[in-house]
Scaffold this motif. Structure first.
Motif, PDB file in Angstrom:
ATOM      1  N   GLY A  33       4.539   0.939   0.293  1.00 29.05           N
ATOM      2  CA  GLY A  33       4.439   0.709  -1.143  1.00 29.05           C
ATOM      3  C   GLY A  33       4.780  -0.681  -1.641  1.00 29.05           C
ATOM      4  N   PHE A  34       5.059  -1.619  -0.754  1.00 25.68           N
ATOM      5  CA  PHE A  34       5.385  -2.983  -1.172  1.00 25.68           C
ATOM      6  C   PHE A  34       4.117  -3.807  -1.325  1.00 25.68           C
ATOM      7  CE2 PHE A  34       9.377  -1.468   0.444  1.00 25.68           C
ATOM      8  CZ  PHE A  34      10.318  -2.076  -0.366  1.00 25.68           C
ATOM      9  N   ILE A  35       4.142  -4.720  -2.308  1.00 22.39           N
ATOM     10  CA  ILE A  35       3.016  -5.613  -2.559  1.00 22.39           C
ATOM     11  C   ILE A  35       3.544  -7.045  -2.672  1.00 22.39           C
ATOM     12  CG2 ILE A  35       1.561  -3.860  -3.653  1.00 22.39           C
ATOM     13  CD1 ILE A  35       2.490  -4.899  -6.390  1.00 22.39           C
ATOM     14  N   PRO A  36       2.695  -8.050  -2.401  1.00 22.98           N
ATOM     15  CA  PRO A  36       3.148  -9.438  -2.518  1.00 22.98           C
ATOM     16  C   PRO A  36       3.735  -9.717  -3.901  1.00 22.98           C
ATOM     17  CG  PRO A  36       1.074  -9.355  -1.348  1.00 22.98           C
ATOM     18  CD  PRO A  36       1.320  -7.962  -1.887  1.00 22.98           C
TER      19      PRO A  36
ATOM     20  N   PHE B 218       7.333 -13.386  -9.262  1.00 19.17           N
ATOM     21  CA  PHE B 218       8.694 -13.238  -8.737  1.00 19.17           C
ATOM     22  C   PHE B 218       8.906 -14.239  -7.602  1.00 19.17           C
ATOM     23  CE2 PHE B 218       7.639  -8.984 -10.397  1.00 19.17           C
ATOM     24  CZ  PHE B 218       8.619  -8.895 -11.374  1.00 19.17           C
ATOM     25  N   GLU B 219       9.698 -15.248  -7.897  1.00 14.23           N
ATOM     26  CA  GLU B 219       9.994 -16.306  -6.942  1.00 14.23           C
ATOM     27  C   GLU B 219      11.170 -15.877  -6.069  1.00 14.23           C
ATOM     28  OE1 GLU B 219      11.662 -20.866  -7.324  1.00 14.23           O
ATOM     29  OE2 GLU B 219      10.784 -19.908  -9.075  1.00 14.23           O
ATOM     30  N   SER B 220      11.110 -16.189  -4.787  1.00 13.63           N
ATOM     31  CA  SER B 220      12.216 -15.849  -3.889  1.00 13.63           C
ATOM     32  C   SER B 220      13.370 -16.833  -4.062  1.00 13.63           C
ATOM     33  CB  SER B 220      11.737 -15.852  -2.440  1.00 13.63           C
ATOM     34  OG  SER B 220      11.317 -17.157  -2.080  1.00 13.63           O
ATOM     35  N   SER B 221      14.527 -16.466  -3.523  1.00 12.61           N
ATOM     36  CA  SER B 221      15.719 -17.307  -3.630  1.00 12.61           C
ATOM     37  C   SER B 221      15.514 -18.690  -3.038  1.00 12.61           C
ATOM     38  CB  SER B 221      16.906 -16.625  -2.941  1.00 12.61           C
ATOM     39  OG  SER B 221      17.261 -15.451  -3.626  1.00 12.61           O
ATOM     40  N   TYR B 222      14.703 -18.771  -1.996  1.00  9.90           N
ATOM     41  CA  TYR B 222      14.371 -20.040  -1.356  1.00  9.90           C
ATOM     42  C   TYR B 222      12.865 -20.088  -1.178  1.00  9.90           C
ATOM     43  CZ  TYR B 222      19.226 -21.090  -0.409  1.00  9.90           C
ATOM     44  OH  TYR B 222      20.557 -21.383  -0.563  1.00  9.90           O
TER      45      TYR B 222
ATOM     46  N   MET C 158       7.727  -9.575  -0.787  1.00 10.27           N
ATOM     47  CA  MET C 158       7.118  -8.405  -1.418  1.00 10.27           C
ATOM     48  C   MET C 158       8.068  -7.693  -2.367  1.00 10.27           C
ATOM     49  SD  MET C 158       5.159  -6.916   1.932  1.00 10.27           S
ATOM     50  CE  MET C 158       6.213  -7.667   3.158  1.00 10.27           C
ATOM     51  N   VAL C 159       7.477  -6.862  -3.207  1.00 14.94           N
ATOM     52  CA  VAL C 159       8.226  -6.106  -4.200  1.00 14.94           C
ATOM     53  C   VAL C 159       7.667  -4.695  -4.295  1.00 14.94           C
ATOM     54  CG1 VAL C 159       6.732  -6.836  -6.139  1.00 14.94           C
ATOM     55  CG2 VAL C 159       9.107  -6.142  -6.587  1.00 14.94           C
ATOM     56  N   GLN C 160       8.517  -3.770  -4.691  1.00 18.27           N
ATOM     57  CA  GLN C 160       8.087  -2.425  -5.036  1.00 18.27           C
ATOM     58  C   GLN C 160       8.743  -2.060  -6.360  1.00 18.27           C
ATOM     59  OE1 GLN C 160       8.053   2.150  -3.445  1.00 18.27           O
ATOM     60  NE2 GLN C 160       7.889   0.514  -1.953  1.00 18.27           N
ATOM     61  N   GLU C 161       7.927  -1.555  -7.261  1.00 21.01           N
ATOM     62  CA  GLU C 161       8.379  -1.149  -8.585  1.00 21.01           C
ATOM     63  C   GLU C 161       8.848   0.304  -8.519  1.00 21.01           C
ATOM     64  OE1 GLU C 161       6.299  -2.055 -12.743  1.00 21.01           O
ATOM     65  OE2 GLU C 161       5.186  -0.597 -11.547  1.00 21.01           O
ATOM     66  N   LEU C 162      10.106   0.541  -8.869  1.00 26.72           N
ATOM     67  CA  LEU C 162      10.634   1.899  -8.883  1.00 26.72           C
ATOM     68  C   LEU C 162      10.601   2.504 -10.282  1.00 26.72           C
ATOM     69  CD1 LEU C 162      13.681   1.647  -6.452  1.00 26.72           C
ATOM     70  CD2 LEU C 162      11.295   2.199  -5.944  1.00 26.72           C
ATOM     71  N   ARG C 163      10.489   1.638 -11.283  1.00 24.30           N
ATOM     72  CA  ARG C 163      10.350   2.102 -12.664  1.00 24.30           C
ATOM     73  C   ARG C 163       9.088   1.475 -13.227  1.00 24.30           C
ATOM     74  NH1 ARG C 163      12.580   0.471 -17.963  1.00 24.30           N
ATOM     75  NH2 ARG C 163      13.704  -1.184 -16.904  1.00 24.30           N
ATOM     76  N   PRO C 164       8.100   2.286 -13.575  1.00 25.43           N
ATOM     77  CA  PRO C 164       6.830   1.752 -14.073  1.00 25.43           C
ATOM     78  C   PRO C 164       7.002   0.862 -15.300  1.00 25.43           C
ATOM     79  CG  PRO C 164       6.651   4.110 -13.647  1.00 25.43           C
ATOM     80  CD  PRO C 164       8.099   3.751 -13.518  1.00 25.43           C
TER      81      PRO C 164
END
Length: 177
Positions: free
Chosen positions: A123-126, A132-136, A147-153
């Protein structure tokens, strides 16, 4: 197989799983640092057992989004399965259980820097092209590994920013895929 929240008494087993899975001290070192890091809390740490043997471990730590927004974020990592138990669905079950716990606790988004062909199956997408920028910085050739996954629409598309990880992960060496 049994998956449960890790107990303090599981630490040696967890570190053994991490060492076996990564073939080095890297995963074990990250886990030990995160366990003592207040900026990582709340954490979710799950361990998988086959009979009495620890065969898998997953760790989720707290993150924030800059500019400061009222969202609850977690970063998945590390995820480890001992080599002789890989390709049996253990990693996927650890991810599923962890995401379920995080969702029930009100976490909005979960991020991972990982293999871009493995995590999308769960369920993860780029995340980069979603704002959404990464820490580095992550090399362009590896951009799909963030990647990210949304748990709350309704979060993706309405928020963007830089993900700030726990202090223990705030090191460029952990942001190379």
């Amino acid at each position: 197989m049994i998956i449960r929240k890790a107990l303090d008494s599981d630490l040696d087993n967890i570190l053994s799983v991490e060492r076996a899975a990564f073939g080095s001290e890297d995963g074990a070192e990250i886990v030990q640092k995160l366990l003592g890091d207040d900026s990582a809390k709340p954490i979710v740490s799950l361990v998988a057992f086959q009979e009495d043997r620890a065969v898998g471990h997953i760790f989720f730590s707290r993150a924030t989004l800059e500019p400061n927004v009222p969202l609850s974020l977690s970063i998945l990592g590390p995820l480890a399965v001992v080599p002789d138990a890989q390709r049996q669905g253990i990693g996927g079950k650890l991810i599923e259980n962890g995401l379920d716990i995080l969702s029930k606790s009100g976490v909005d988004l979960v991020f991972v820097l990982g293999h871009p062909t493995y995590y999308p199956r769960h369920g993860f997408i780029p995340a980069g092209n979603l704002g959404f920028e990464s820490s580095y910085p992550i090399l362009e050739k590896n951009a799909d590994a963030w990647m990210v996954q949304e748990l709350r629409p309704g979060i993706i598309g309405n928020f963007r920013g830089k993900v700030i990880c726990a202090d223990s992960l705030d090191d460029p060496q952990y942001w190379q895929e």
